[in-house]
Write a protein that holds these residues in place. Sequence first.
Motif, short mmCIF file in Angstrom:
data_model
loop_
_atom_site.label_atom_id
_atom_site.label_comp_id
_atom_site.label_asym_id
_atom_site.label_seq_id
_atom_site.Cartn_x
_atom_site.Cartn_y
_atom_site.Cartn_z
N VAL A 186 0.43 -1.08 0.48
CA VAL A 186 -0.33 0.29 0.06
C VAL A 186 0.96 1.44 0.04
CG1 VAL A 186 -0.01 -0.05 2.55
CG2 VAL A 186 -2.09 0.65 0.97
N GLY A 187 2.41 0.85 0.21
CA GLY A 187 2.35 2.58 0.47
C GLY A 187 3.68 2.62 -0.89
N SER A 190 -1.79 3.26 -3.11
CA SER A 190 -2.71 3.52 -2.09
C SER A 190 -4.00 2.84 -2.26
CB SER A 190 -3.21 4.94 -1.65
OG SER A 190 -3.09 5.92 -2.93
N ALA A 193 -5.06 -2.05 -0.89
CA ALA A 193 -5.56 -3.42 -0.37
C ALA A 193 -7.25 -2.75 -0.77
CB ALA A 193 -5.90 -1.99 1.19
N VAL A 218 1.41 -6.06 2.73
CA VAL A 218 0.59 -5.30 2.76
C VAL A 218 1.52 -4.21 2.94
CG1 VAL A 218 -0.43 -5.33 4.27
CG2 VAL A 218 -2.00 -3.87 2.14
N LEU B 260 -5.65 4.16 5.74
CA LEU B 260 -4.25 3.73 4.50
C LEU B 260 -4.50 2.90 3.69
CD1 LEU B 260 -1.24 4.32 3.71
CD2 LEU B 260 0.07 2.83 5.11
N LEU B 261 -5.74 1.88 4.72
CA LEU B 261 -5.57 0.85 4.09
C LEU B 261 -7.09 1.14 3.44
CD1 LEU B 261 -5.47 -1.61 6.20
CD2 LEU B 261 -3.68 -1.96 4.26
N GLY B 263 -7.76 3.65 1.10
CA GLY B 263 -6.76 3.94 -0.09
C GLY B 263 -7.52 5.92 0.34
N ASP B 265 -5.24 7.38 1.81
CA ASP B 265 -3.99 8.58 2.20
C ASP B 265 -2.75 8.04 1.30
OD1 ASP B 265 -1.44 8.95 3.62
OD2 ASP B 265 -2.10 8.01 4.89
N ALA B 266 -3.39 8.91 0.26
CA ALA B 266 -1.87 9.38 -1.25
C ALA B 266 -1.08 9.48 -0.78
CB ALA B 266 -2.19 9.70 -2.40
N ASN B 267 -0.07 8.41 -1.42
CA ASN B 267 1.25 8.11 -0.68
C ASN B 267 1.60 7.81 0.52
OD1 ASN B 267 1.62 8.07 -3.64
ND2 ASN B 267 1.56 10.45 -3.30
N SER B 268 0.88 7.58 1.09
CA SER B 268 0.81 7.66 2.98
C SER B 268 1.80 8.48 3.61
CB SER B 268 1.91 5.58 2.98
OG SER B 268 1.90 5.05 1.87
#
Lengths: 289, 289
Positions: A186-187, A190, A193, A218, B260-261, B263, B265-268
């Motif tokens: 996911v890094g 995004s 997941a 993930v 984050l999982l 979706g 949180d773009a680019n974490s």
Amino acid sequence: MHTILKSNSKEVVIGIDKPFIMIGEKINPTGLKKLGQALVDKDMEYVKYLAKRQVDWGADVLDINVGHPQIDEAAIIPMVVEAVKSVVDVPLCIDSNDPKILEAGLNAAPGKPLVNSVNGEEKQLATVLPIVKARGAAVIGLTIGDDGIPATPELRLAAAAKIIERAAKIGIPIEDIVIDPLVMTVGHDSNAATITIKTIELLVKEFGVNINLGASNVSFGLPDRHSVNAAMLSLAMKAGTTCSITDPIKLGSSIRATDLLLGKDANSMRYLKYFRATEKLRAAEAAAK
Amino acid sequence: MHTILKSNSKEVVIGIDKPFIMIGEKINPTGLKKLGQALVDKDMEYVKYLAKRQVDWGADVLDINVGHPQIDEAAIIPMVVEAVKSVVDVPLCIDSNDPKILEAGLNAAPGKPLVNSVNGEEKQLATVLPIVKARGAAVIGLTIGDDGIPATPELRLAAAAKIIERAAKIGIPIEDIVIDPLVMTVGHDSNAATITIKTIELLVKEFGVNINLGASNVSFGLPDRHSVNAAMLSLAMKAGTTCSITDPIKLGSSIRATDLLLGKDANSMRYLKYFRATEKLRAAEAAAK
């Protein structure tokens, strides 16, 4: 739908109406240098330790992977299986996509083992599925096609459909197939997941099939990977995932908590029993250090 | 649907397309003896510490509850609100169902506050909703009817519908209502969490309304409450929960991981920023001890 695995005397049932099944991932020399060296030395004590420890911490099944450049894997895997059988009585998951290693592992494995894994590439379907059928095993099917891992849930569903169909043609019933929808990191993306969760929901709706997810990929490259892995497993379990090749020591408590929340643990019996057992193990392991 | 809260200079937007909003729960003397004593002594230093610490750890909004037997709550709550405003610039959630205390807190609060809470009992609807309307606040509606907490998701949905309808009659738009579906303790009823999750799914489908969930009640009486609370929040977030009155210090990392999982949180970016900030805070707090 129930996928049934067997050891010599125990039966493990994977199903959406059953508690989540943990498949211990630690007997795998990738990233575990000490195990790699033990396999080179044909010293099975560390293998026995890993087997026993994972079952103590709640593993229902153990994954057996001997992939290491310096050994004859087909000769070593029966030794590893025998060592594991000598200390624990759980079904095994033979982890290789080399036909010779797979057959050697499956022949040594007790009862009804699981095979990890086959994917949707023509070459793998043609070589792995007949071995699974001949041994009467179950198999994990990865949603990978001839062009790699599909980007969308619909295409991953199609990859799963192909595996299920090809297995059916040679007499492997859908009950003996566990689909792994895969999850990217996911890094890097995004949507990684959400694509996986949507794939799980589609697989459950279309096929009602059992689902395996190894969650740890993930969180690759991120800090505090535990928070991400635990959340991923909770989300995947809600969507219909029924087993995971995972580290029970790290993720067992999250998994038992999620089972409890999903209404699969009357009177919190399993949750409480797990807590008490692991509390004792933690104390004993700390004392041993 | 967006629920907008405001401090003097900041706006917080609650919505399914937005990152999850954490409402810090610690300014509440229930179970926090030291805060109770500070309120009796009219000493606001501990209040300021709790406000600043929670915002440092990611709270977007702060809940203010001064319920304590030995104080004049209506006289104390403006002092507490002023103390909080002097150290942090976030919207506040005024937590009382006594009309006098609520009005005193709302009058002192900056911008557009949130009220915690109204339920579906006739008496509360008649007293609390006019105060919310007069102040131009938003309000948390608990799915409780005149006969207590309904046992089924459908009846909890009906309790929410009643609150939404009665609010609309006096001009409070649905955007200014955040529904709390409540969760009972899963140790007493193994369906407690599934009922809540189903309620959330129904609320989202029927009304598209924002959802608050205080997860900690679910784990009451169980050991390792953190694993249960974190899993509950992940499941509730997936179902459509958009905010929580919670402890950001304990649950912030799980919440950011789940965003984050999902979706969001773009680019974490938020996940990584939160990890770095809390790593520093943890080190600083350890050093201070």
